[in-house]
Write a protein that holds these residues in place. Structure first.
Motif, PDB file in Angstrom:
ATOM      1  N   ILE A 142      95.726  17.433  15.368  1.00  0.00           N
ATOM      2  CA  ILE A 142      96.387  18.549  14.539  1.00  0.00           C
ATOM      3  C   ILE A 142      96.889  17.742  12.967  1.00  0.00           C
ATOM      4  CG2 ILE A 142      98.483  19.874  14.583  1.00  0.00           C
ATOM      5  CD1 ILE A 142      98.047  20.456  17.656  1.00  0.00           C
ATOM      6  N   LEU A 143      97.804  16.681  13.368  1.00  0.00           N
ATOM      7  CA  LEU A 143      98.441  16.076  12.234  1.00  0.00           C
ATOM      8  C   LEU A 143      97.229  15.556  11.321  1.00  0.00           C
ATOM      9  CD1 LEU A 143     101.004  14.094  13.780  1.00  0.00           C
ATOM     10  CD2 LEU A 143     101.363  16.107  12.660  1.00  0.00           C
ATOM     11  N   VAL A 144      95.988  15.256  11.715  1.00  0.00           N
ATOM     12  CA  VAL A 144      94.961  14.735  10.738  1.00  0.00           C
ATOM     13  C   VAL A 144      94.395  15.874  10.131  1.00  0.00           C
ATOM     14  CG1 VAL A 144      92.709  13.658  10.673  1.00  0.00           C
ATOM     15  CG2 VAL A 144      94.639  12.619  12.104  1.00  0.00           C
ATOM     16  N   VAL A 145      94.193  16.871  10.754  1.00  0.00           N
ATOM     17  CA  VAL A 145      93.128  18.119  10.369  1.00  0.00           C
ATOM     18  C   VAL A 145      94.156  18.809   9.507  1.00  0.00           C
ATOM     19  CG1 VAL A 145      91.980  20.168  10.710  1.00  0.00           C
ATOM     20  CG2 VAL A 145      91.463  18.150  11.995  1.00  0.00           C
ATOM     21  N   PHE A 146      95.424  19.275   9.781  1.00  0.00           N
ATOM     22  CA  PHE A 146      96.432  19.926   8.671  1.00  0.00           C
ATOM     23  C   PHE A 146      96.703  19.183   7.594  1.00  0.00           C
ATOM     24  CE2 PHE A 146      98.844  22.960  11.890  1.00  0.00           C
ATOM     25  CZ  PHE A 146      97.497  23.691  12.377  1.00  0.00           C
ATOM     26  N   GLY A 147      96.770  17.665   7.737  1.00  0.00           N
ATOM     27  CA  GLY A 147      96.966  17.057   6.658  1.00  0.00           C
ATOM     28  C   GLY A 147      95.870  17.132   5.467  1.00  0.00           C
ATOM     29  N   LEU A 148      94.613  16.741   6.134  1.00  0.00           N
ATOM     30  CA  LEU A 148      93.289  16.918   5.472  1.00  0.00           C
ATOM     31  C   LEU A 148      93.021  18.550   4.632  1.00  0.00           C
ATOM     32  CD1 LEU A 148      90.511  15.065   7.752  1.00  0.00           C
ATOM     33  CD2 LEU A 148      91.711  14.333   5.374  1.00  0.00           C
ATOM     34  N   GLN A 149      93.517  19.469   5.581  1.00  0.00           N
ATOM     35  CA  GLN A 149      93.577  20.823   5.030  1.00  0.00           C
ATOM     36  C   GLN A 149      94.391  20.903   3.887  1.00  0.00           C
ATOM     37  OE1 GLN A 149      91.960  23.361   5.971  1.00  0.00           O
ATOM     38  NE2 GLN A 149      93.189  25.135   4.782  1.00  0.00           N
ATOM     39  N   PHE A 150      95.553  20.490   3.827  1.00  0.00           N
ATOM     40  CA  PHE A 150      96.655  20.597   2.865  1.00  0.00           C
ATOM     41  C   PHE A 150      96.064  19.723   1.666  1.00  0.00           C
ATOM     42  CE2 PHE A 150     100.592  19.261   0.492  1.00  0.00           C
ATOM     43  CZ  PHE A 150     101.126  20.700   0.248  1.00  0.00           C
ATOM     44  N   LEU A 151      95.414  18.677   1.588  1.00  0.00           N
ATOM     45  CA  LEU A 151      94.848  17.682   0.750  1.00  0.00           C
ATOM     46  C   LEU A 151      93.867  18.439  -0.014  1.00  0.00           C
ATOM     47  CD1 LEU A 151      95.054  13.882   2.000  1.00  0.00           C
ATOM     48  CD2 LEU A 151      96.751  15.313   0.429  1.00  0.00           C
ATOM     49  N   ASP A 152      92.867  19.032   0.918  1.00  0.00           N
ATOM     50  CA  ASP A 152      91.804  19.933   0.317  1.00  0.00           C
ATOM     51  C   ASP A 152      91.998  21.087  -0.242  1.00  0.00           C
ATOM     52  OD1 ASP A 152      90.099  17.533   1.466  1.00  0.00           O
ATOM     53  OD2 ASP A 152      89.413  18.758   3.001  1.00  0.00           O
ATOM     54  N   LYS A 153      92.765  22.007   0.499  1.00  0.00           N
ATOM     55  CA  LYS A 153      92.981  23.506  -0.090  1.00  0.00           C
ATOM     56  C   LYS A 153      94.370  23.658  -0.685  1.00  0.00           C
ATOM     57  CE  LYS A 153      89.181  24.595   2.213  1.00  0.00           C
ATOM     58  NZ  LYS A 153      87.823  25.313   1.698  1.00  0.00           N
ATOM     59  N   GLY A 154      95.390  22.828  -0.402  1.00  0.00           N
ATOM     60  CA  GLY A 154      96.450  22.913  -0.884  1.00  0.00           C
ATOM     61  C   GLY A 154      97.442  24.041  -0.027  1.00  0.00           C
ATOM     62  N   TYR A 155      96.956  24.131   1.272  1.00  0.00           N
ATOM     63  CA  TYR A 155      97.810  25.003   2.076  1.00  0.00           C
ATOM     64  C   TYR A 155      97.408  24.564   3.478  1.00  0.00           C
ATOM     65  CZ  TYR A 155      93.682  28.146   2.227  1.00  0.00           C
ATOM     66  OH  TYR A 155      92.346  28.501   2.457  1.00  0.00           O
ATOM     67  N   ILE A 156      98.309  25.195   4.437  1.00  0.00           N
ATOM     68  CA  ILE A 156      97.883  25.132   5.827  1.00  0.00           C
ATOM     69  C   ILE A 156      98.049  26.841   6.234  1.00  0.00           C
ATOM     70  CG2 ILE A 156      98.494  24.551   8.146  1.00  0.00           C
ATOM     71  CD1 ILE A 156      99.679  21.999   6.689  1.00  0.00           C
ATOM     72  N   PRO A 157      97.103  27.375   6.595  1.00  0.00           N
ATOM     73  CA  PRO A 157      97.362  28.718   6.977  1.00  0.00           C
ATOM     74  C   PRO A 157      98.166  29.054   7.929  1.00  0.00           C
ATOM     75  CG  PRO A 157      94.972  27.962   7.487  1.00  0.00           C
ATOM     76  CD  PRO A 157      95.597  26.848   7.254  1.00  0.00           C
ATOM     77  N   GLY A 158      99.031  30.024   7.926  1.00  0.00           N
ATOM     78  CA  GLY A 158     100.041  30.359   8.856  1.00  0.00           C
ATOM     79  C   GLY A 158      99.498  30.692  10.198  1.00  0.00           C
ATOM     80  N   PRO A 159     100.400  31.185  11.043  1.00  0.00           N
ATOM     81  CA  PRO A 159      99.934  31.848  12.570  1.00  0.00           C
ATOM     82  C   PRO A 159      99.467  32.892  12.316  1.00  0.00           C
ATOM     83  CG  PRO A 159     102.493  31.623  12.272  1.00  0.00           C
ATOM     84  CD  PRO A 159     101.943  30.981  11.106  1.00  0.00           C
ATOM     85  N   VAL A 160      99.869  33.741  11.387  1.00  0.00           N
ATOM     86  CA  VAL A 160      99.133  35.195  11.336  1.00  0.00           C
ATOM     87  C   VAL A 160      98.172  35.269  10.287  1.00  0.00           C
ATOM     88  CG1 VAL A 160      99.749  37.517  10.964  1.00  0.00           C
ATOM     89  CG2 VAL A 160     101.584  36.317  12.052  1.00  0.00           C
ATOM     90  N   PRO A 161      96.929  35.882  10.546  1.00  0.00           N
ATOM     91  CA  PRO A 161      96.084  35.780   9.354  1.00  0.00           C
ATOM     92  C   PRO A 161      96.473  36.248   8.078  1.00  0.00           C
ATOM     93  CG  PRO A 161      95.071  36.547  11.330  1.00  0.00           C
ATOM     94  CD  PRO A 161      96.573  36.310  11.594  1.00  0.00           C
ATOM     95  N   GLY A 162      96.444  35.697   6.919  1.00  0.00           N
ATOM     96  CA  GLY A 162      96.841  36.394   5.745  1.00  0.00           C
ATOM     97  C   GLY A 162      95.912  36.572   4.931  1.00  0.00           C
ATOM     98  N   ASP A 163      95.952  36.595   3.403  1.00  0.00           N
ATOM     99  CA  ASP A 163      95.065  37.106   2.599  1.00  0.00           C
ATOM    100  C   ASP A 163      93.955  36.124   2.226  1.00  0.00           C
ATOM    101  OD1 ASP A 163      96.079  39.516   1.944  1.00  0.00           O
ATOM    102  OD2 ASP A 163      97.284  38.688   0.440  1.00  0.00           O
ATOM    103  N   GLN A 164      94.446  34.710   2.501  1.00  0.00           N
ATOM    104  CA  GLN A 164      93.262  33.498   2.381  1.00  0.00           C
ATOM    105  C   GLN A 164      92.298  33.587   3.543  1.00  0.00           C
ATOM    106  OE1 GLN A 164      96.656  32.657   2.785  1.00  0.00           O
ATOM    107  NE2 GLN A 164      96.847  30.797   3.881  1.00  0.00           N
ATOM    108  N   CYS A 165      92.725  34.158   4.580  1.00  0.00           N
ATOM    109  CA  CYS A 165      91.713  33.806   5.882  1.00  0.00           C
ATOM    110  C   CYS A 165      91.752  35.677   6.313  1.00  0.00           C
ATOM    111  CB  CYS A 165      92.359  33.349   6.796  1.00  0.00           C
ATOM    112  SG  CYS A 165      92.499  31.455   6.660  1.00  0.00           S
ATOM    113  N   PHE A 166      90.347  35.784   6.710  1.00  0.00           N
ATOM    114  CA  PHE A 166      90.215  37.270   7.212  1.00  0.00           C
ATOM    115  C   PHE A 166      90.792  38.509   6.659  1.00  0.00           C
ATOM    116  CE2 PHE A 166      90.528  33.639  10.391  1.00  0.00           C
ATOM    117  CZ  PHE A 166      89.395  33.555  10.569  1.00  0.00           C
ATOM    118  N   GLY A 167      91.138  38.324   5.426  1.00  0.00           N
ATOM    119  CA  GLY A 167      91.762  39.498   4.828  1.00  0.00           C
ATOM    120  C   GLY A 167      90.842  40.209   3.895  1.00  0.00           C
TER     121      GLY A 167
END
Length: 167
Positions: A142-167
């Motif tokens: 979790i720590l590795v993938v969330f860190g990579l997600q933040f470095l690549d995309k600049g965000y970590i998706p929240g627990p509720v799907p928002g506009d960047q995901c499935f919106g």
């Protein structure tokens, strides 16, 4: 007849020989300690039964939660978003509960480590120990993938799907 021998006066001059009195006191102390041990073992058995139920729940939850988290992290890394909500939000709910289960198992493990000096017991067939290890590996992933997600995309998706995901 044995009682009569104990009640009959001994050959010595004393009516209450020390040997018989100390034997009876020792016997009474032994019976008292045996009763204490029995009560203690009964209390430990009832505590162990409660622990066994908790261990089985931890094993079941952990064996389901860790693959769901692996799937969620794979989906997050490949798509930038977690699992889709699924029908009625059920898949997203399973994903969220899985994260909570892993955090709960790690918390239980840390509490046990602080209290006893060792982690969780192995449990039946060593499964609780395996679930504990898988939970720590999941936390690391979790720590590795969330860190990579933040470095690549600049965000970590929240627990509720928002506009960047499935919106």
């Amino acid at each position: 007849m044995r009682n009569m021998l104990l009640l009959s006066p001994p050959a010595t001059t004393s009516l209450f020989p020390t040997r018989h009195r100390s034997f009876n006191v020792a016997n009474a102390q032994t019976r008292f300690h045996q009763r204490l041990l029995k009560v203690r073992s009964m209390a430990e058995e009832s505590r162990e039964e409660g622990n066994k139920a908790l261990e089985i729940a931890g094993i079941g939850g952990g064996l389901i939660a860790t693959p769901v988290i692996a799937w969620s992290l794979y989906t997050l890394k490949t798509t930038g978003c977690g699992l889709p909500p699924g029908p009625g939000g059920s898949l997203g709910a399973v994903e969220g509960v899985s994260y909570l289960i892993v955090v709960g198992i790690i918390g239980w493990s840390l509490y046990t480590k602080a209290k006893t000096g060792s982690g969780l017991p192995n449990g039946p067939f060593g499964l609780l120990g395996a679930v504990e290890g898988l939970s720590y590996l999941s936390l690391l992933a979790i720590l590795v993938v969330f860190g990579l997600q933040f470095l690549d995309k600049g965000y970590i998706p929240g627990p509720v799907p928002g506009d960047q995901c499935f919106g």
